[in-house]
Design a protein around this motif. Structure first.
Motif, mmCIF file in Angstrom:
data_model
loop_
_atom_site.group_PDB
_atom_site.id
_atom_site.type_symbol
_atom_site.label_atom_id
_atom_site.label_comp_id
_atom_site.label_asym_id
_atom_site.label_seq_id
_atom_site.Cartn_x
_atom_site.Cartn_y
_atom_site.Cartn_z
ATOM 1 N N LEU A 1 -41.370 -25.807 31.594
ATOM 2 C CA LEU A 1 -40.269 -25.255 32.386
ATOM 3 C C LEU A 1 -39.461 -24.313 31.492
ATOM 4 O O LEU A 1 -39.525 -24.376 30.261
ATOM 5 C CB LEU A 1 -39.384 -26.355 32.973
ATOM 6 C CG LEU A 1 -38.603 -27.263 32.017
ATOM 7 C CD1 LEU A 1 -37.257 -26.665 31.630
ATOM 8 C CD2 LEU A 1 -38.368 -28.635 32.665
ATOM 9 N N THR A 2 -38.711 -23.444 32.137
ATOM 10 C CA THR A 2 -37.926 -22.450 31.406
ATOM 11 C C THR A 2 -36.459 -22.543 31.798
ATOM 12 O O THR A 2 -36.117 -22.571 32.984
ATOM 13 C CB THR A 2 -38.424 -21.025 31.700
ATOM 14 O OG1 THR A 2 -39.796 -20.913 31.296
ATOM 15 C CG2 THR A 2 -37.610 -19.987 30.931
ATOM 16 N N VAL A 3 -35.613 -22.627 30.790
ATOM 17 C CA VAL A 3 -34.164 -22.558 30.965
ATOM 18 C C VAL A 3 -33.714 -21.186 30.478
ATOM 19 O O VAL A 3 -34.028 -20.787 29.349
ATOM 20 C CB VAL A 3 -33.450 -23.656 30.166
ATOM 21 C CG1 VAL A 3 -31.933 -23.520 30.306
ATOM 22 C CG2 VAL A 3 -33.901 -25.041 30.622
ATOM 23 N N THR A 4 -33.043 -20.449 31.301
ATOM 24 C CA THR A 4 -32.534 -19.137 30.900
ATOM 25 C C THR A 4 -31.022 -19.203 30.749
ATOM 26 O O THR A 4 -30.352 -20.056 31.351
ATOM 27 C CB THR A 4 -32.897 -18.055 31.923
ATOM 28 O OG1 THR A 4 -32.342 -18.411 33.198
ATOM 29 C CG2 THR A 4 -34.408 -17.924 32.044
ATOM 30 N N GLY A 5 -30.503 -18.321 29.957
ATOM 31 C CA GLY A 5 -29.065 -18.330 29.728
ATOM 32 C C GLY A 5 -28.531 -16.947 29.413
ATOM 33 O O GLY A 5 -29.279 -16.017 29.132
ATOM 34 N N THR A 6 -27.203 -16.854 29.453
ATOM 35 C CA THR A 6 -26.523 -15.603 29.145
ATOM 36 C C THR A 6 -25.316 -15.897 28.267
ATOM 37 O O THR A 6 -24.481 -16.755 28.609
ATOM 38 C CB THR A 6 -26.057 -14.883 30.414
ATOM 39 O OG1 THR A 6 -27.187 -14.649 31.269
ATOM 40 C CG2 THR A 6 -25.398 -13.557 30.077
ATOM 41 N N LEU A 7 -25.252 -15.206 27.144
ATOM 42 C CA LEU A 7 -24.098 -15.264 26.262
ATOM 43 C C LEU A 7 -23.261 -14.032 26.554
ATOM 44 O O LEU A 7 -23.754 -12.897 26.470
ATOM 45 C CB LEU A 7 -24.562 -15.272 24.798
ATOM 46 C CG LEU A 7 -23.532 -15.506 23.711
ATOM 47 C CD1 LEU A 7 -22.882 -16.882 23.849
ATOM 48 C CD2 LEU A 7 -24.171 -15.361 22.338
ATOM 49 N N ALA A 8 -22.016 -14.237 26.939
ATOM 50 C CA ALA A 8 -21.192 -13.109 27.377
ATOM 51 C C ALA A 8 -19.836 -13.126 26.668
ATOM 52 O O ALA A 8 -19.358 -14.177 26.249
ATOM 53 C CB ALA A 8 -21.009 -13.179 28.896
ATOM 54 N N PRO A 9 -19.214 -11.947 26.539
ATOM 55 C CA PRO A 9 -19.766 -10.641 26.914
ATOM 56 C C PRO A 9 -20.825 -10.196 25.920
ATOM 57 O O PRO A 9 -20.743 -10.510 24.734
ATOM 58 C CB PRO A 9 -18.551 -9.718 26.859
ATOM 59 C CG PRO A 9 -17.657 -10.349 25.846
ATOM 60 C CD PRO A 9 -17.848 -11.827 25.990
ATOM 61 N N ALA A 10 -21.820 -9.458 26.387
ATOM 62 C CA ALA A 10 -22.942 -9.080 25.532
ATOM 63 C C ALA A 10 -22.519 -8.127 24.422
ATOM 64 O O ALA A 10 -23.081 -8.148 23.330
ATOM 65 C CB ALA A 10 -24.046 -8.439 26.370
ATOM 66 N N ALA A 11 -21.517 -7.297 24.683
ATOM 67 C CA ALA A 11 -21.086 -6.315 23.689
ATOM 68 C C ALA A 11 -20.534 -7.004 22.451
ATOM 69 O O ALA A 11 -19.813 -8.005 22.536
ATOM 70 C CB ALA A 11 -20.020 -5.403 24.286
ATOM 71 N N VAL B 1 -32.855 -20.119 19.379
ATOM 72 C CA VAL B 1 -33.437 -19.028 20.164
ATOM 73 C C VAL B 1 -32.607 -17.776 19.922
ATOM 74 O O VAL B 1 -31.371 -17.830 19.913
ATOM 75 C CB VAL B 1 -33.456 -19.375 21.662
ATOM 76 C CG1 VAL B 1 -34.001 -18.206 22.475
ATOM 77 C CG2 VAL B 1 -34.277 -20.626 21.917
ATOM 78 N N THR B 2 -33.266 -16.646 19.736
ATOM 79 C CA THR B 2 -32.563 -15.387 19.505
ATOM 80 C C THR B 2 -32.070 -14.791 20.811
ATOM 81 O O THR B 2 -32.785 -14.776 21.822
ATOM 82 C CB THR B 2 -33.495 -14.379 18.800
ATOM 83 O OG1 THR B 2 -33.905 -14.934 17.548
ATOM 84 C CG2 THR B 2 -32.779 -13.069 18.548
ATOM 85 N N VAL B 3 -30.857 -14.302 20.787
ATOM 86 C CA VAL B 3 -30.235 -13.687 21.956
ATOM 87 C C VAL B 3 -30.592 -12.207 21.995
ATOM 88 O O VAL B 3 -30.494 -11.498 20.988
ATOM 89 C CB VAL B 3 -28.711 -13.859 21.906
ATOM 90 C CG1 VAL B 3 -28.038 -13.210 23.116
ATOM 91 C CG2 VAL B 3 -28.352 -15.339 21.829
ATOM 92 N N THR C 1 -18.497 -16.940 26.423
ATOM 93 C CA THR C 1 -18.916 -17.936 27.413
ATOM 94 C C THR C 1 -20.438 -18.031 27.431
ATOM 95 O O THR C 1 -21.137 -17.076 27.097
ATOM 96 C CB THR C 1 -18.417 -17.569 28.817
ATOM 97 O OG1 THR C 1 -18.973 -16.303 29.204
ATOM 98 C CG2 THR C 1 -16.909 -17.493 28.858
ATOM 99 N N LEU C 2 -20.942 -19.190 27.822
ATOM 100 C CA LEU C 2 -22.370 -19.441 27.973
ATOM 101 C C LEU C 2 -22.645 -19.893 29.392
ATOM 102 O O LEU C 2 -21.937 -20.751 29.926
ATOM 103 C CB LEU C 2 -22.822 -20.530 27.002
ATOM 104 C CG LEU C 2 -23.573 -20.130 25.735
ATOM 105 C CD1 LEU C 2 -23.818 -21.359 24.876
ATOM 106 C CD2 LEU C 2 -24.898 -19.463 26.068
ATOM 107 N N ALA C 3 -23.663 -19.350 30.002
ATOM 108 C CA ALA C 3 -24.096 -19.769 31.341
ATOM 109 C C ALA C 3 -25.586 -20.073 31.289
ATOM 110 O O ALA C 3 -26.354 -19.322 30.686
ATOM 111 C CB ALA C 3 -23.797 -18.689 32.368
#
Length: 450
Positions: free
Chosen positions: A368-378, A404-406, A353-355
């Motif tokens: 401006l900055t957009v932040t995100g999370t790729l999950a699950p990180a493991a 962009v590198t995660v 999932t991406l948030a």
């Protein structure tokens, strides 16, 4: 493809013989506690995809044998008369199984379909052959109390045996061939404080060293198991004293990425798709017996517990079916002398999932900055990237902002400086890989003049 240790001697054979000969005629597939097999120690394991059989060797002195079981472990037999049965190797066409019978200085060949003996190769008085691998059209074997390398050319009417090809090996060296190059042979030694990896080109019939690395005791100590990746680029190692499953480039044996974290790993096997499987010894249901990693990833995709707090994996007790359909594991229960066989189908694809988060408004010509999370990180390998696009009135089809590198924790950040007012939409896409599904997300920012 296993590190082969000197196993239990003959002292237990008489007491256990009658017990070990009793095997259930049928057992449920994927039984929670495994299927009992007529083994009390394991030297090596080979999987024959053509006949869907698994071969497991047990030295046990005069009672040395190779147990043959189907993929579910519910129908087994054994090949007897193999004193000191150790290393196993399949011919490239999987028609012949070779068994190193250490105590009679002989390598024995069997037809894998009929399970009948087809040849015996006496390789020399007191050679004690132990590990086997087929590469470069020859059968290679590690042998001797001091350690050396030999070969048997089985292509002609009469076998041609060569000895004394590399005296730098120790008695417990493992030999493993590359799935990608039939002329590449890898040897690993694991005596305390003397751990080495050696890569040979054996295409000429002689073992030409292309890379060799001697490890210090702090780098790696007590090598237990190794396997070569399907692309032939890397060798993965499990050692008693190490930060986890270590991976080395096959061309120069340099470190390849961070180790996959695991305390004192017992076994390692690489699936046809590159999934790395590692096993540890524990008697706790809270600690998984098996962990599955995407190539180069420091954290597992998923884990498997084989038998709760009564069962533990044995050394070198892992192998994959050649079609990747299942992984095989050998365990021992607490207080039980015999070993147990497990066949598991494991789903290693992770739903990703991406948030995204961004400020609701921002001024034009301001970063401006957009932040995100790729999950699950493991489970993500270092260097994983996401692709970013900006959509606005001037470019409704989208403008690429690159990749962009995660980070290791799954987070990332995108910076942009919009030059038009109105709504700006940012879309981020993760393309996925064989172990992670693709994912995408969007976030909208209102760009104002003041």
């Amino acid at each position: 493809m296993r590190i082969l240790r000197r196993a239990l001697g003959t002292t237990l054979t008489a007491a256990l013989g009658s017990l070990l000969l009793t095997v259930p005629g049928a057992a449920p597939a994927f039984a929670a506690g495994g299927v009992p097999l007529p083994l009390y120690s394991l030297a090596d394991m080979e999987v024959d995809g053509s006949n869907q059989r698994v071969f497991l060797s047990m030295p046990a002195g005069a009672d040395g044998r190779v147990v043959v079981t189907d993929y579910d472990g519910g129908n087994s037999t054994w090949l007897g008369g193999l004193p000191g049965a150790g290393g196993l190797a399949l011919s490239p066409d999987s028609r012949t199984l070779y068994v190193a019978a250490r105590d009679i200085d002989t390598i024995v060949a069997y037809d894998t379909t009929t399970l009948t003996e087809t040849a015996r190769y006496f390789v020399g008085e007191d050679t004690a052959p132990w590990s086997l691998a087929f590469a470069g059209g020859r059968l290679w074997f590690g042998y001797g109390s001091g350690g050396d390398l030999g070969s048997v050319d089985v292509s002609g009417a009469e076998p041609v045996i060569e000895l004394g090809l590399d005296a730098s090996l120790d008695w417990g060296a493992e030999l493993v061939a590359s799935p990608a190059d039939p002329d590449v042979l890898v040897a690993g030694t694991g005596n305390p404080n003397v751990n080495t990896l050696t890569v040979y080109d054996v295409g000429s019939g002689s073992p030409d060293v292309t890379a060799r690395r001697v490890f210090s005791g702090t780098e790696m100590n007590g090598l237990r198991d190794l396997d070569v990746t399907p692309d032939g680029r890397s060798v993965v190692v499990a050692a008693l004293i190490s930060p986890g499953y270590q991976t080395f480039r096959l061309d120069d044996l340099s470190d390849q990425g961070a180790p996959a974290a695991s305390p004192s790993p017992l076994a390692v096997a690489v699936a046809p798709d590159g999934t790395v499987t590692g096993g540890t010894s524990n008697n706790s249901a809270a600690a998984p017996d098996l962990s599955f990693y995407a190539p180069g990833a420091p954290a597992p995709l998923t884990t498997v517990e084989l038998g709760g707090d009564t069962e533990r994996l044995v050394e070198e007790g892992l192998a994959w079916a050649p079609d990747g359909s299942r992984v095989f594991a050998v365990t021992q229960q607490t207080g039980v002398m015999g070993l147990r066989f497990h066949a598991r189908q494991v789903a290693t694809t992770v739903q990703t999932t991406l948030a995204l988060q961004a400020p609701p408004t921002s001024r034009w010509y301001r970063q401006l900055t957009v932040t995100g999370t790729l999950a699950p990180a493991a489970g993500f390998a270092p260097g994983t990237t996401v692709a970013v696009k900006r959509y606005d009135a001037a470019a409704p089809e989208g403008t690429s902002l690159g990749t962009v590198t995660v980070a290791a924790d799954g987070t990332f950040a995108v910076t942009d400086t919009p030059r038009r007012t109105g709504q700006v939409r940012y879309g981020v896409t993760y393309a996925g890989d064989p172990w992670h599904t693709a994912a995408s997300a969007e976030v909208t920012v209102e760009i104002t003049r003041y």
